[in-house]
Design a protein around this motif. Sequence first.
Motif, PDB file in Angstrom:
ATOM      1  N   SER A  91      13.277  -7.897  -4.674  1.00  0.00           N
ATOM      2  CA  SER A  91      13.740  -7.009  -4.142  1.00  0.00           C
ATOM      3  C   SER A  91      12.830  -5.043  -4.992  1.00  0.00           C
ATOM      4  O   SER A  91      12.866  -4.373  -4.155  1.00  0.00           O
ATOM      5  CB  SER A  91      14.428  -7.030  -3.492  1.00  0.00           C
ATOM      6  N   SER A  92      12.942  -5.616  -5.619  1.00  0.00           N
ATOM      7  CA  SER A  92      12.538  -4.545  -7.135  1.00  0.00           C
ATOM      8  C   SER A  92      11.034  -3.977  -6.733  1.00  0.00           C
ATOM      9  O   SER A  92      10.005  -4.511  -5.813  1.00  0.00           O
ATOM     10  CB  SER A  92      12.394  -5.054  -8.538  1.00  0.00           C
ATOM     11  N   PRO A  93      10.810  -2.019  -6.823  1.00  0.00           N
ATOM     12  CA  PRO A  93      10.143  -1.758  -6.365  1.00  0.00           C
ATOM     13  C   PRO A  93       8.598  -2.402  -7.276  1.00  0.00           C
ATOM     14  O   PRO A  93       7.702  -1.696  -6.849  1.00  0.00           O
ATOM     15  CB  PRO A  93      10.092  -0.406  -6.674  1.00  0.00           C
ATOM     16  N   ASN A  94       8.483  -2.629  -8.066  1.00  0.00           N
ATOM     17  CA  ASN A  94       7.583  -3.066  -9.311  1.00  0.00           C
ATOM     18  C   ASN A  94       7.169  -4.596  -8.842  1.00  0.00           C
ATOM     19  O   ASN A  94       5.990  -4.103  -8.798  1.00  0.00           O
ATOM     20  CB  ASN A  94       8.556  -4.185 -10.643  1.00  0.00           C
ATOM     21  N   MET A  95       7.689  -4.782  -7.661  1.00  0.00           N
ATOM     22  CA  MET A  95       6.333  -6.145  -6.945  1.00  0.00           C
ATOM     23  C   MET A  95       5.378  -5.693  -6.381  1.00  0.00           C
ATOM     24  O   MET A  95       4.503  -5.918  -5.980  1.00  0.00           O
ATOM     25  CB  MET A  95       7.415  -6.434  -6.027  1.00  0.00           C
ATOM     26  N   LEU A  96       5.276  -4.010  -6.275  1.00  0.00           N
ATOM     27  CA  LEU A  96       4.444  -3.365  -5.716  1.00  0.00           C
ATOM     28  C   LEU A  96       3.075  -3.402  -6.107  1.00  0.00           C
ATOM     29  O   LEU A  96       2.535  -3.302  -6.045  1.00  0.00           O
ATOM     30  CB  LEU A  96       5.063  -1.596  -5.532  1.00  0.00           C
ATOM     31  N   ASN A  97       3.748  -3.386  -7.563  1.00  0.00           N
ATOM     32  CA  ASN A  97       2.166  -3.598  -8.780  1.00  0.00           C
ATOM     33  C   ASN A  97       1.491  -4.520  -8.677  1.00  0.00           C
ATOM     34  O   ASN A  97       0.770  -4.857  -9.186  1.00  0.00           O
ATOM     35  CB  ASN A  97       3.226  -2.987  -9.725  1.00  0.00           C
ATOM     36  N   GLU A  98       2.378  -6.031  -7.971  1.00  0.00           N
ATOM     37  CA  GLU A  98       1.605  -7.174  -7.913  1.00  0.00           C
ATOM     38  C   GLU A  98       0.746  -7.087  -6.800  1.00  0.00           C
ATOM     39  O   GLU A  98       1.320  -7.104  -5.492  1.00  0.00           O
ATOM     40  CB  GLU A  98       2.147  -7.886  -8.121  1.00  0.00           C
ATOM     41  N   SER A  99      -0.496  -8.395  -6.909  1.00  0.00           N
ATOM     42  CA  SER A  99      -1.676  -7.470  -5.989  1.00  0.00           C
ATOM     43  C   SER A  99      -0.902  -9.549  -5.354  1.00  0.00           C
ATOM     44  O   SER A  99       0.057 -10.441  -6.341  1.00  0.00           O
ATOM     45  CB  SER A  99      -2.231  -8.340  -6.089  1.00  0.00           C
ATOM     46  N   ASP A 100      -1.264 -10.002  -4.394  1.00  0.00           N
ATOM     47  CA  ASP A 100      -0.478 -10.685  -3.252  1.00  0.00           C
ATOM     48  C   ASP A 100      -1.331 -11.876  -4.192  1.00  0.00           C
ATOM     49  O   ASP A 100      -0.731 -13.091  -4.326  1.00  0.00           O
ATOM     50  CB  ASP A 100      -1.357 -11.149  -2.187  1.00  0.00           C
ATOM     51  N   GLY A 101      -2.111 -11.934  -4.627  1.00  0.00           N
ATOM     52  CA  GLY A 101      -3.159 -13.093  -5.394  1.00  0.00           C
ATOM     53  C   GLY A 101      -2.656 -13.306  -6.839  1.00  0.00           C
ATOM     54  O   GLY A 101      -2.448 -15.081  -6.940  1.00  0.00           O
ATOM     55  N   SER A 102      -1.833 -12.034  -7.243  1.00  0.00           N
ATOM     56  CA  SER A 102      -1.010 -12.254  -8.180  1.00  0.00           C
ATOM     57  C   SER A 102       0.089 -13.551  -7.972  1.00  0.00           C
ATOM     58  O   SER A 102       0.781 -13.936  -8.705  1.00  0.00           O
ATOM     59  CB  SER A 102      -0.422 -10.754  -8.844  1.00  0.00           C
ATOM     60  N   LEU A 103       1.127 -12.677  -7.035  1.00  0.00           N
ATOM     61  CA  LEU A 103       1.467 -13.909  -6.411  1.00  0.00           C
ATOM     62  C   LEU A 103       1.987 -15.099  -6.081  1.00  0.00           C
ATOM     63  O   LEU A 103       2.619 -15.777  -6.529  1.00  0.00           O
ATOM     64  CB  LEU A 103       2.833 -13.073  -5.406  1.00  0.00           C
ATOM     65  N   PHE A 104       0.664 -15.591  -5.667  1.00  0.00           N
ATOM     66  CA  PHE A 104       0.021 -16.454  -5.267  1.00  0.00           C
ATOM     67  C   PHE A 104       0.334 -16.941  -6.609  1.00  0.00           C
ATOM     68  O   PHE A 104       0.864 -18.519  -7.226  1.00  0.00           O
ATOM     69  CB  PHE A 104      -0.574 -16.404  -4.024  1.00  0.00           C
ATOM     70  N   TYR A 105      -0.787 -16.664  -7.147  1.00  0.00           N
ATOM     71  CA  TYR A 105      -0.703 -17.620  -8.332  1.00  0.00           C
ATOM     72  C   TYR A 105       0.119 -18.426  -9.824  1.00  0.00           C
ATOM     73  O   TYR A 105       0.846 -18.986  -9.823  1.00  0.00           O
ATOM     74  CB  TYR A 105      -1.541 -16.588  -9.422  1.00  0.00           C
ATOM     75  N   LYS A 106       1.720 -16.773  -9.189  1.00  0.00           N
ATOM     76  CA  LYS A 106       2.790 -17.364  -9.984  1.00  0.00           C
ATOM     77  C   LYS A 106       3.822 -17.638  -9.828  1.00  0.00           C
ATOM     78  O   LYS A 106       3.676 -19.472  -9.988  1.00  0.00           O
ATOM     79  CB  LYS A 106       3.294 -15.919 -10.249  1.00  0.00           C
TER      80      LYS A 106
END
Length: 142
Positions: A91-106
Amino acid sequence: MNNQSFPHKNAIIFLSAFLMSLSVVKVKAQYKPWVAPKEYAGLKNPSSNDPSTLKDGKTLYTSYCTPCHGDKGKGDGVAAAALNPKPADHSSPNMLNESDGSLFYKISEGRTPMPQYKAALTEKQRWELVNYIRTLCKTQKK
Ligand code: HEC
């Protein structure tokens, strides 16, 4: 005789304090920011953001992710206390720095203690989770 052993004792105390401080430094240095490789970070999200996709994402999140990341994604699930590093706060605004692809990778690859899901979940399901995570972050920003 005591005169001779005394400085020796000091040296041992000094040495153990030194070794203890080294291990503190080591624990701190162990955490490296988790950065997705470039080829993943730039991936396009093929999944649409419609309500049914989000509903599927929520169902998946509730069964697989809330034990660590918590109901609202704050990183406060029941298992979180025992983990190091702590589960990410979705829920952190830091998540806005992550691209969709980056979240998918993780989500696909994991990083201890975060499990990897590339075998357990299909690509479609992992993208649905990315879309659902985005809704947790927007909720927080209001
Ligand atoms: C066993 C506990 C655990 C489970 C279950 C778990 N995670 Fe995690 N997750 C973590 C931990 C711990 C981290 C932080 C790892 C790090 O920083 O090295 C993390 C980090 C993440 C990140 C990275 C966030 C960022 O800002 O870099 C994403 C995305 C993520 N988890 C998604 C999920 C999803 C989606 C699921 C369910 C399919 C899930 N996690 C299940 C523990 C867990």
